[in-house]
Design a protein around this motif. Structure first.
Motif, short mmCIF file in Angstrom:
data_model
loop_
_atom_site.label_atom_id
_atom_site.label_comp_id
_atom_site.label_asym_id
_atom_site.label_seq_id
_atom_site.Cartn_x
_atom_site.Cartn_y
_atom_site.Cartn_z
N SER A 273 -3.85 5.10 -10.39
CA SER A 273 -5.10 4.48 -10.84
C SER A 273 -5.43 5.01 -12.24
O SER A 273 -5.18 6.17 -12.54
CB SER A 273 -6.26 4.78 -9.89
OG SER A 273 -6.65 6.13 -9.97
N GLU B 164 -8.79 5.02 -14.72
CA GLU B 164 -10.21 4.73 -14.80
C GLU B 164 -10.70 4.88 -16.24
O GLU B 164 -10.43 5.89 -16.89
CB GLU B 164 -10.99 5.70 -13.91
CG GLU B 164 -10.70 5.54 -12.44
CD GLU B 164 -11.44 6.58 -11.62
OE1 GLU B 164 -12.69 6.47 -11.50
OE2 GLU B 164 -10.77 7.50 -11.11
N PHE C 252 -5.14 -0.41 -10.98
CA PHE C 252 -4.15 0.21 -10.10
C PHE C 252 -2.77 -0.33 -10.47
O PHE C 252 -2.62 -1.51 -10.77
CB PHE C 252 -4.44 -0.12 -8.63
CG PHE C 252 -5.75 0.44 -8.15
CD1 PHE C 252 -5.88 1.77 -7.81
CD2 PHE C 252 -6.87 -0.38 -8.03
CE1 PHE C 252 -7.09 2.28 -7.37
CE2 PHE C 252 -8.08 0.12 -7.59
CZ PHE C 252 -8.19 1.45 -7.25
N HIS D 232 -5.71 -4.38 -4.22
CA HIS D 232 -6.67 -3.75 -5.14
C HIS D 232 -7.89 -3.26 -4.38
O HIS D 232 -8.33 -2.11 -4.55
CB HIS D 232 -7.08 -4.75 -6.23
CG HIS D 232 -8.06 -4.19 -7.20
ND1 HIS D 232 -9.41 -4.16 -6.97
CD2 HIS D 232 -7.88 -3.61 -8.42
CE1 HIS D 232 -10.02 -3.61 -8.00
NE2 HIS D 232 -9.11 -3.27 -8.89
N TYR E 259 -7.11 -0.18 -2.27
CA TYR E 259 -7.01 1.06 -3.05
C TYR E 259 -8.36 1.46 -3.63
O TYR E 259 -8.66 2.65 -3.77
CB TYR E 259 -5.94 0.93 -4.13
CG TYR E 259 -4.57 0.76 -3.53
CD1 TYR E 259 -4.14 1.59 -2.50
CD2 TYR E 259 -3.72 -0.24 -3.94
CE1 TYR E 259 -2.89 1.43 -1.92
CE2 TYR E 259 -2.47 -0.41 -3.36
CZ TYR E 259 -2.06 0.43 -2.36
OH TYR E 259 -0.83 0.26 -1.78
N LEU F 172 -9.99 5.06 -3.18
CA LEU F 172 -10.45 5.84 -4.33
C LEU F 172 -11.89 6.30 -4.11
O LEU F 172 -12.22 7.47 -4.32
CB LEU F 172 -10.34 5.01 -5.62
CG LEU F 172 -10.71 5.73 -6.90
CD1 LEU F 172 -9.64 6.75 -7.27
CD2 LEU F 172 -10.89 4.74 -8.03
#
Length: 95
Positions: free
Chosen positions: A47, A49, A62, A77, A80, A84
């Motif tokens: 990932s 960010e 991702f 997506h 995940y 997260l």
């Protein structure tokens, strides 16, 4: 871009990952970026960010180990994203 030392998916500094980080940091040199990973069975998920980005599809991305981006708002997506948020990903690097 500052020197980045990151090992993910069994590779030191994969070119695709450095490129994605560069796309974010070249907008503003001190822009925060976090890179994390999660192991899903035999698959490692990365990932990236960019918490400053107001476009959610670009602010949290991702990827598979080959650099293939997981489509925004797809089933994977969203799976995940939940992991997260549940702190299942491990932080690898941040600036």
């Amino acid at each position: 871009m500052e020197e980045i030392e990151i090992s993910v998916c069994g590779t030191e500094n994969p070119a695709w990952l450095l490129s994605e980080i560069s796309k974010i940091t070249e907008l503003r040199s001190h822009r925060p970026v976090k890179v994390s990973f999660y192991i899903d069975g035999d698959t490692e998920i990365v990932s990236i960010e960019d918490p400053v980005n107001s476009n959610f599809s670009e602010g949290l991305m991702f990827f598979y180990c080959n650099g293939e981006r997981i489509e925004f708002n797809s089933e994977k997506h969203n799976q995940y994203l939940k992991l997260l948020k549940d702190n299942k990903f491990t932080l690898l690097w941040s600036n």
